[in-house]
Design a protein around this motif. Structure first.
Motif: not given
Ligand SMILES: Nc1ncnc2c1ncn2[C@@H]1O[C@H](COP(=O)(O)OP(=O)(O)OP(=O)(O)O)[C@@H](O)[C@H]1O
Ligand SMILES: CC(=O)C(=O)O
Length: 547
Positions: A13-17, A189-194, A221-223
């Motif tokens: 999950s996204m990095l927690s505090p 082959g392309d990189m997609l960055l969020v 991945l949040k909205s």
């Protein structure tokens, strides 16, 4: 609508505090001895005790020889001394109680109420930014109306309104991308960055309306996340952007921040449209793609200012290029007389924490030192837990940093090239020299904002009090470094107007100089007022209360 389909489960999950102990924070900031040092009360002196929590750093230079305990406080208008006695900061570096670097706050769910907008405006906000990637027109209209209501009620303060026309990404189980050509613009082959690299996907294959990806760096991945497809997606103004632009015209905003501008033609197109609508909205271009970099000069020339959009820039260029480009864009804008905003991640950790990291504080200080007109808060004020604290920290750090800047090191070498041989340019230069040499503030009268903006680009050490008889100009000037815009009716008589302006500065407590102190008055610009009585002039006058 295109889709991104992940081919393996998202990792973690996204990095927690990050586990920093909030309770060990002191609410006192340390500052050099010469700077607003407050002496502790008698109790502390008598007891000789110093209450210091573990891991506090004490600058021993703040202590006097008689061992008086000192408490060093954050910079704030109330505790700044009138005269700056520390010669180490340069003889021309006079104190300014008024922050010069402006603060852009993105308004979102955390701040879109009347109460929060009032508090932000009173605390630090100079420009309210609405990101059209999020929310709808109805919710943005509510914010615009609230800011206008604040402006109508506030006698001494004006908040500019900026619409950021960008569109982003939304997500159900597989992510939907609201950019129609997305599928065509990416390849296997392309990189997609969020969110500039918080997560990344590798494109594996695609169908007519979806792109299949493998998760490289996972997360939650949040909205409304942000998706960058390296340099594949080159977007011009899309139909949706035009909807936003029309919305801005209807609501008479002050600035557009325009995304993904590849060349000056896009800016020109927008400017022509605005001219056709008969509206005077300034265009700030967001530098966020590698394509726009070779055209920096022409794009800035066509626009009214620039934003260093570091999130996208860092996703599309090697990340180490971002600070270099930041400096370059700031210098270029300043030398061309254009506004410049440094944006994104400035106090990112304050979205969840009540205090910033040291690196974030340094980041603000660097942008201020580089001479940005404004620094921007995004998620910190839009959806963060501590929007007012974040704005307060930005204010404090900017103010403290400004107090250390020497004017001599500040002027870009090529400043003035854009207005070569222009009489107003000459007046701005000499007024700045007088203001710096005497260590006093400047008063300018402006109908269009031109002369105030010109003066701002010379960065005089004192405040530029810009009197204008146009509310619209008062709001616009809120973005410019060092300018304190004040609305006032002009009389047909120049002397009477000067007297009214000086009385306003004193009675409404704009000035930090005492009565009898001097101020530079500049009367120049593209549309000089009172042309029949005098032409361009610079005067030094004493501040006298009206009898
Ligand atoms: N009006 C809004 N309604 C809902 N959420 C918002 C709104 N404005 C901002 N946010 C939230 O705050 C976050 C940070 O805002 P920001 O303006 O930086 O947008 P972004 O999409 O992350 O990036 P960018 O600035 O590049 O457009 C957004 O990602 C979104 O989650
Ligand atoms: C502000 C913005 O759009 C960016 O940093 O990318």
């Amino acid at each position: 609508m295109a889709q991104v389909v992940a081919t393996r489960s998202i990792q973690g999950s996204m990095l927690s505090p990050n586990g920093r102990s909030l309770s060990t924070r002191s609410d006192k900031f340390l500052k050099p001895a010469s700077f607003a040092v407050k002496v502790l009360g008698n109790k502390a002196k008598r007891s000789g005790r110093v209450s210091l929590k573990s891991r506090r750093v004490v600058d021993t230079s703040v202590r006097s020889s008689s061992c008086v305990e000192t408490q060093v406080v954050p910079v704030s208008p109330e505790n700044m001394p009138n005269k700056f006695s520390d010669t180490s900061v340069g003889m021309w570096s006079k104190p300014t109680v008024r922050r010069k670097t402006k603060i852009v706050c993105t308004v979102g769910p955390s701040t879109n109420t009347r109460e929060m907008i009032w508090k932000l405006a009173e605390a630090a906000m100079n420009v309210a930014r609405m990101n059209m990637s999020h929310g709808d027109h109805a919710s943005h209209k509510k914010v615009i109306d609230l800011v206008k209501e604040y402006n109508a009620q506030s006698k001494d303060n004006a908040i500019a309104i900026m619409l950021d026309t960008k569109r982003g990404v939304s997500t159900p189980t597989c992510a939907s991308v609201n950019y129609d050509d997305f599928v065509n613009d990416v390849e296997a082959g392309d990189m997609l960055l969020v969110d500039g690299g918080m997560m990344s996907f590798m494109v594996k294959s695609k169908t007519k309306d979806s792109v299949k990806c493998e998760v490289v760096d996972g997360g939650e991945l949040k909205s409304r996340r942000h998706l960058n497809a390296e340099e594949k997606v080159q977007r011009y103004l899309q139909p949706l952007d035009w909807e936003d632009i029309k919305f801005g015209v209807e609501n008479k905003v002050d600035f557009y921040a325009v995304s993904i501008v590849k060349d000056a033609q896009v800016v020109q197109e927008l400017k022509n449209y605005l001219k056709g609508c008969g509206v005077d909205i300034h265009v700030i271009v967001k530098f966020e793609s590698a394509d726009s970099i070779p055209n920096l000069h022409s794009i800035i020339t066509a626009s009214d200012g620039a934003m260093v959009a570091r999130d996208d820039l860092g996703a599309k260029l090697p990340i180490e290029e971002v600070p270099i480009l930041q400096g370059k864009i700031i210098n270029l804008c300043r030398s061309m007389g254009k506004a410049v905003i440094v944006a994104t991640n400035m106090l990112e950790s304050m979205i969840v924490h009540p205090t910033p990291t040291r690196a974030e504080v340094s980041d603000i200080a660097i942008a201020v030192r580089e001479g940005a007109d404004a620094v921007m808060l995004s998620g910190e004020t839009a959806h963060g837990k501590f929007p007012l604290k974040a704005a307060g920290v930005m204010h404090t750090v900017a103010l403290r940093t400004e107090a250390t800047i020497t004017t001599s090191s500040e002027m870009p070498a090529n400043l003035g090239q854009a207005f070569k041989n222009h009489l107003s340019e000459m007046f701005a230069y000499h007024a700045t020299m007088m203001s710096n040499t005497l260590g006093i503030s400047t008063v300018v009268f402006t109908k269009t904002g031109f002369m105030a903006i010109l003066l701002s680009h010379y960065r005089p050490s004192g405040t530029i009090y810009a009197f204008t008889n146009e509310k619209k100009i008062q709001q616009r000037l809120a973005l410019y470094q060092g300018v304190c815009p004040i609305y006032m009716e002009f009389s047909g008589d120049a002397e009477e107007t000067f007297a009214n302006a000086l009385a306003t500065l004193l009675s409404r407590r704009f000035v930090v100089v005492g009565k009898g102190e001097e101020i530079v008055i500049v009367q120049s610009g593209s549309q000089p007022i009172w042309r029949s009585q005098s032409t361009h002039n610079i005067q030094v006058r004493k501040m006298q209360p009206r009898v």
